[in-house]
Design a protein around this motif. Structure first.
Motif, PDB file in Angstrom:
ATOM      1  N   TYR A   1     -48.897  86.584  -5.089  1.00 49.93           N
ATOM      2  CA  TYR A   1     -48.678  86.105  -6.453  1.00 49.93           C
ATOM      3  C   TYR A   1     -48.513  84.599  -6.451  1.00 49.93           C
TER       4      TYR A   1
ATOM      5  N   TYR B   1     -44.630  94.190 -11.108  1.00 51.08           N
ATOM      6  CA  TYR B   1     -45.997  94.615 -11.397  1.00 51.08           C
ATOM      7  C   TYR B   1     -46.300  95.904 -10.629  1.00 51.08           C
TER       8      TYR B   1
ATOM      9  N   THR C   1     -44.352  95.791  -7.163  1.00 50.79           N
ATOM     10  CA  THR C   1     -44.002  94.539  -6.504  1.00 50.79           C
ATOM     11  C   THR C   1     -42.576  94.116  -6.861  1.00 50.79           C
ATOM     12  N   ALA C   2     -42.075  93.106  -6.133  1.00 58.13           N
ATOM     13  CA  ALA C   2     -40.707  92.639  -6.342  1.00 58.13           C
ATOM     14  C   ALA C   2     -40.495  92.129  -7.756  1.00 58.13           C
ATOM     15  N   ASN C   3     -41.538  91.530  -8.364  1.00 57.67           N
ATOM     16  CA  ASN C   3     -41.397  91.012  -9.726  1.00 57.67           C
ATOM     17  C   ASN C   3     -41.857  92.005 -10.795  1.00 57.67           C
TER      18      ASN C   3
ATOM     19  N   ARG D   1     -40.502  89.549  -1.365  1.00 52.05           N
ATOM     20  CA  ARG D   1     -41.550  88.593  -1.706  1.00 52.05           C
ATOM     21  C   ARG D   1     -42.594  89.253  -2.606  1.00 52.05           C
ATOM     22  N   ASN D   2     -43.237  88.472  -3.430  1.00 52.88           N
ATOM     23  CA  ASN D   2     -44.318  88.993  -4.270  1.00 52.88           C
ATOM     24  C   ASN D   2     -45.604  88.997  -3.461  1.00 52.88           C
TER      25      ASN D   2
ATOM     26  N   SER E   1     -44.579  93.220 -16.787  1.00 48.08           N
ATOM     27  CA  SER E   1     -43.729  93.430 -15.615  1.00 48.08           C
ATOM     28  C   SER E   1     -42.271  93.594 -16.020  1.00 48.08           C
ATOM     29  N   GLY E   2     -41.443  93.975 -15.028  1.00 48.42           N
ATOM     30  CA  GLY E   2     -40.014  94.095 -15.235  1.00 48.42           C
ATOM     31  C   GLY E   2     -39.668  95.021 -16.375  1.00 48.42           C
TER      32      GLY E   2
ATOM     33  N   GLU F   1     -46.968  81.650  -8.289  1.00 46.75           N
ATOM     34  CA  GLU F   1     -45.919  81.414  -9.278  1.00 46.75           C
ATOM     35  C   GLU F   1     -46.356  80.423 -10.358  1.00 46.75           C
TER      36      GLU F   1
END
Length: 676
Positions: A404, A293, A289-291, A364-365, A322-323, A406
């Motif tokens: 997700y 995960y 995912t974008a963040n 987007r997540n 993540s990240g 936030e």
């Protein structure tokens, strides 16, 4: 004992005095009983194994442990079954005397009276006295619950051997678990061979004993070996791979098994298959995912097979870090995101959900999951050809999203929705003729463009396995969406017939974007892949043309064994990867790679078929695979592998370690495009 009773009856008719001889393993009480081991006649590697009170009796892997040692108290015409491990207060009870009735361990006063019926080969059917037409059976396959089934089935016949309790095989364990991966709790199997017949002792990190004691038949010859060790572990017996066949001494035999974590092995099991209920997992898909995960999504199959045979569900796990904190180790507990109802479904599409095709939006997540659903076997769909006797019922399609939050830091999946008739009409020509009778999207990763954005989302691509209406010929088409799967469109022209498709005779397909924005179609076939490329003449309007399909093994060096199995293309920078099994049978999942030229003129099916190098991921039986780009820029591979049929395995592919330096420097390092 049908054979003995017949002989006895004939002797009586002839006026000959005879004595009917019972087998020597019956007794009048538990304490004076003769211990026996009861293995299946069709699959001798499995034996009847006791359970805890109230739980189902199963067929274990013939380890000769205490829970596989039984006492038959009574006579062949009426006896109860007691187990050495559970003692004289517990005995085997059948839920009923009808087919499908389960065997459980219960209070001995509630135990079922059983009868023994000898077969021509010397094995026995074990039947409830009330219904001798039934017998104990590994109902649904080896290693499953013991249930009743017809006594004429060979899987319901059993070999009974008396056991010498005075000469045991004792296995002691010396363990070092430091550094083991939490997901990899199964250690492996010790193969135990008794007088030439193989069984197994299964070892689990969470329940490994100090010792295992095996009680063997008299005058046994025994051999031990470490023939199956799971990823993440090392195991040896008496300092080696095993011990050769030898006779038990008067004092029995004692061996030491050393077990330690294999800290260099990066393979992880996200699901062992089948699970404790005997249910298999299959069909992997993995995305980032974008963040940051990583999500692993796949089938869970209570019906035991594909869509069309009953209940199939979708389950997911995701990385809990993540990240830059991504460590490839921590995973959430499994969550069911699509729950098939099974054959009792009142709405056809709710019967089951399978073959997930997945994409995580690059901005987007949010994750899109497309799924085949319903109750139709893929070959038998009849879109556009329904009759009152055979109503229209193609492979159906469903869509769900995972988003997700936030505020809470949690991911939540929406309820699936049916989108069958949003997609099938794309394959009708201007005269209303349906070119596709049934189809599903190739499971695994849906590709997202890194350069084409029309509206709020970057364009996404998938491809479908389709059956030609009116025949069983399969072929492929590609689809695209500019609103993240809300609406879909055909990539290229429909054409007039089967041969106009992007890949006639193509099987399960995937898509990937090439550096100039053109789209590679990679389709499953034996010995290689079918490749085709869509070239744009207008990005915004999605106008362009297909080159024409080629077989990579015929025009290039992307070739392997004859197996015909799903795999996946993935581009990282200017390096193109392709995962696929490489054996003649489903085995040896590998990743091929090639450096792409900066010249778009080389982005043709024939040129893309050349210049590949193989990196083998496993040499075991293995099948479907999916890949994603990890937050650190490397590749996560999620694939199917033995044991079971199949277990679901994750592997982090460290690109710099696996590909040659020139390709890495030119294609990965210089591009600095880790997540395109």
């Amino acid at each position: 004992m049908k054979r003995n009773l017949l002989i006895y009856a004939l002797m009586l008719i002839a006026g000959i005095q005879a004595t009917y001889s019972q087998p020597g393993f019956f007794s009048n009480s538990f304490s004076k009983g003769t211990p026996v081991h009861i293995s299946n006649n069709r699959d001798k590697a499995y034996a009847i194994k006791a359970a805890k009170a109230g739980e189902a009796v199963k067929s274990g892997t013939s380890a000769y442990t205490a829970d596989e040692i039984w006492y038959l108290v009574g006579t062949a015409d009426g006896f109860k079954m007691y187990n050495h491990a559970t003692g004289k207060k517990r005995a085997l009870k059948l839920e009923s005397s009808e087919s499908g009735a389960a065997a459980i361990m219960s209070n001995d006063k509630e135990a079922t009276m059983l009868t023994l019926i000898e077969q021509q080969d010397g094995s026995y059917a074990i039947a409830p006295k009330e219904n001798s037409g039934m017998s104990f059976n590994m109902f649904g396959g080896a290693g499953r619950d013991i249930k009743l089934y017809t006594s004429s089935d060979n899987g319901g016949h059993w070999n009974i051997k008396t056991i010498d309790m005075s000469r045991a095989l004792e296995i002691r364990y010396n363990t070092d678990f430091e550094g083991h991966l939490a997901t990899n709790y199964k250690i492996g199997e010790i193969t135990i061979t008794i007088n030439g017949e193989k069984g197994a002792i299964q070892l689990d990190k969470n329940s490994i004993p100090r010792t295992t004691t095996c009680y063997l038949p008299k005058d046994s010859k025994v051999a031990l070996s470490c023939q199956k060790v799971y990823h993440g572990w090392k195991m040896e017996i008496n300092g080696g791979e095993g011990i050769a066949e030898q006779a038990l001494t008067q004092k029995g035999l004692s061996v030491e098994v050393k077990i330690e974590a294999d800290r260099e092995n990066r393979h992880q099991y996200l699901y062992y298959s089948p699970d404790e209920k005997g249910t298999p997992y299959r069909i992997p898909a993995i995305v980032t995912t974008a963040n940051g995960y990583v999500f692993a999504i796949n089938d869970y199959r209570p019906c035991g097979s594909d869509i069309g045979f009953g209940e199939v569900d979708l389950v997911m796990r995701h990385s809990t870090k993540s990240g830059n904190e991504w460590d490839g180790i921590s995973w959430s507990d499994p969550v069911k995101i699509a729950d098939g109802v099974g054959k009792e479904a009142t709405e056809t599409w709710l019967t089951g959900f399978g073959d997930p095709a997945v994409v995580a939006d690059r901005e987007r997540n949010e994750i899109l999951v497309m799924s085949v659903c319903g109750n139709r076997v893929c070959w038998h769909g009849n879109y556009g050809a329904g009759t009152p006797e055979n109503p229209e019922n193609p492979n159906r399609m469903a869509r769900l999203r995972i988003k997700y939050n936030e505020e809470t830091g949690e991911w939540k999946a929406s309820q699936p929705e049916e989108v069958t008739y949003d997609i099938y009409p794309l394959f009708k020509d201007k005269n209303g003729k349906a070119h596709v009778g049934s189809m599903f999207i190739g499971a695994g990763r849906i590709a997202q463009s890194s350069m084409i954005k029309v509206g709020d989302y970057y364009r996404i691509y998938c491809a479908v396995w389709a059956v030609e209406a009116g025949s069983h010929r399969h072929h492929n088409y590609a689809l695209y969406s500019d609103d993240f799967g809300e609406t879909w469109h055909l990539l290229g022209e429909l054409g007039n017939d089967f041969n106009d498709s992007p890949a006639p005779y193509g099987n399960e397909p995937k898509c990937e974007e090439l550096p100039d924005g053109s789209v590679l179609l990679s389709s499953r076939k034996g010995h290689g892949r079918y490749f085709n490329v869509f070239h744009y003449t207008n990005f915004a309007k999605a106008e362009g043309y297909w080159d024409g399909a080629v077989a990579t093994d015929a025009v290039g060096d992307l070739k392997f064994g004859r197996n015909d199995t799903n795999g996946e293309p993935l581009r990282v920078g200017n390096v193109l990867f392709q995962s696929v099994p490489t054996g003649d049978n489903r085995s040896g999942v590998s990743v091929f790679y090639k450096l792409l030229s900066d010249d778009p003129a080389t982005y043709t099916p024939t040129e893309l078929s050349k210049g590949w190098t193989k990196v083998q991921i496993t040499d075991l039986e293995s099948a479907y695979s999916s890949m994603c780009i990890l937050p650190d820029g490397n590749i996560g591979i999620y694939y199917e592998e033995e044991p079971g049929g199949y277990s679901m395995v994750y592997y982090p592919f460290i690109i710099e370690e696996k590909i040659d330096a020139e390709t890495y420097n030119k294609g990965i390092k210089s591009s600095c495009r880790k997540c395109d």
